[in-house]
Write an enzyme that holds these catalytic residues in place. Structure first.
Site, PDB file in Angstrom:
ATOM      1  N   HIS A 155       0.829  -1.210   0.000  1.00 50.36           N
ATOM      2  CA  HIS A 155       0.000   0.000   0.000  1.00 50.36           C
ATOM      3  C   HIS A 155       0.860   1.256   0.000  1.00 50.36           C
ATOM      4  O   HIS A 155       2.073   1.205   0.211  1.00 50.36           O
ATOM      5  CB  HIS A 155      -0.970   0.000   1.178  1.00 50.36           C
ATOM      6  CG  HIS A 155      -0.334   0.055   2.538  1.00 50.36           C
ATOM      7  ND1 HIS A 155       0.156   1.222   3.081  1.00 50.36           N
ATOM      8  CD2 HIS A 155      -0.118  -0.911   3.465  1.00 50.36           C
ATOM      9  CE1 HIS A 155       0.640   0.976   4.290  1.00 50.36           C
ATOM     10  NE2 HIS A 155       0.493  -0.318   4.542  1.00 50.36           N
ATOM     11  N   CYS A 171       2.982  -5.058   6.534  1.00 49.31           N
ATOM     12  CA  CYS A 171       2.627  -4.595   5.190  1.00 49.31           C
ATOM     13  C   CYS A 171       3.847  -4.009   4.494  1.00 49.31           C
ATOM     14  O   CYS A 171       4.816  -3.604   5.127  1.00 49.31           O
ATOM     15  CB  CYS A 171       1.523  -3.545   5.263  1.00 49.31           C
ATOM     16  SG  CYS A 171      -0.095  -4.240   5.670  1.00 49.31           S
TER      17      CYS A 171
END
Length: 196
Positions: A155, A171
């Site tokens: 992301h 992440c």
């Protein structure tokens, strides 16, 4: 006259650097550092040179064109082009205890994604919001690519200083301009290989 010009220049520089009195400051859920509230296209953000420039580089490995390879020790993500080349991006990766390796596929893509912290994160950080609508203030940034049924995503981030660092809860973070570029190159079903 020269002293006056220098004093004016210093005063203007101090004013430009000072935050607006009514600016709200968001806190990054992973680093607990202040987050920029500006969208990634704002002139101030766009004027900053990326910490790690996106570039086409020589790449060797037994990966098919279109594969995403994340090398967490290098803190780089490669989008394999084929013919011995890949697009290389700088990334932020999981901090110690949150790093991982394995193979996933992109199961979903989302522009300006909403953020719902997973239960595991809320247990560690009960002060976090339960929901944050997508937009420039959202910790997931401009784009998100969800990795299989895992809790992990590739992301964006509005905090360029975290790129090249081990700061996340697992992440893979990218500059917003880089995540938009990668988002446009991949599709649902793209293979993602994460290496330590």
């Amino acid at each position: 006259m020269r002293r006056l010009a220098i004093a004016c220049a210093l005063s203007l520089a101090a004013l430009a650097a000072a935050p607006a009195a009514n600016a709200s400051v968001l806190i990054d859920p992973d680093t607990r550092q202040p987050m920029s509230a500006l969208p990634f296209t704002a002139p101030r953000e766009a004027a900053r040179a990326p910490a790690i420039p996106r570039e086409v580089v020589a790449f060797s490995g037994a990966y098919a064109p279109g594969t995403v390879v994340v090398n967490t020790s290098e803190r780089r993500l490669y989008f394999v082009l084929g013919n011995g080349q890949a697009v290389r991006y700088g990334v932020g990766v999981g901090r110690p205890g949150f790093d991982w390796a394995g193979t996933q596929t992109i199961s979903r893509k989302q522009e300006w994604p909403d953020w719902r912290p997973p239960v595991q994160m809320l247990q560690r950080r009960p002060d976090l919001p339960r929901f944050m609508a997508g937009g420039p203030d959202n910790p997931l940034g401009a784009r998100a690519m969800y990795l299989g049924s895992s809790l992990y995503r590739i992301h964006g981030s509005n905090e360029p200083h975290t790129i090249g660092q081990a700061v996340s809860s697992g992440c893979i973070r990218m500059l917003n301009e880089d995540v938009v570029d990668l988002y446009n190159r991949v599709r649902v079903g793209t293979r993602v290989v994460v290496l330590r």
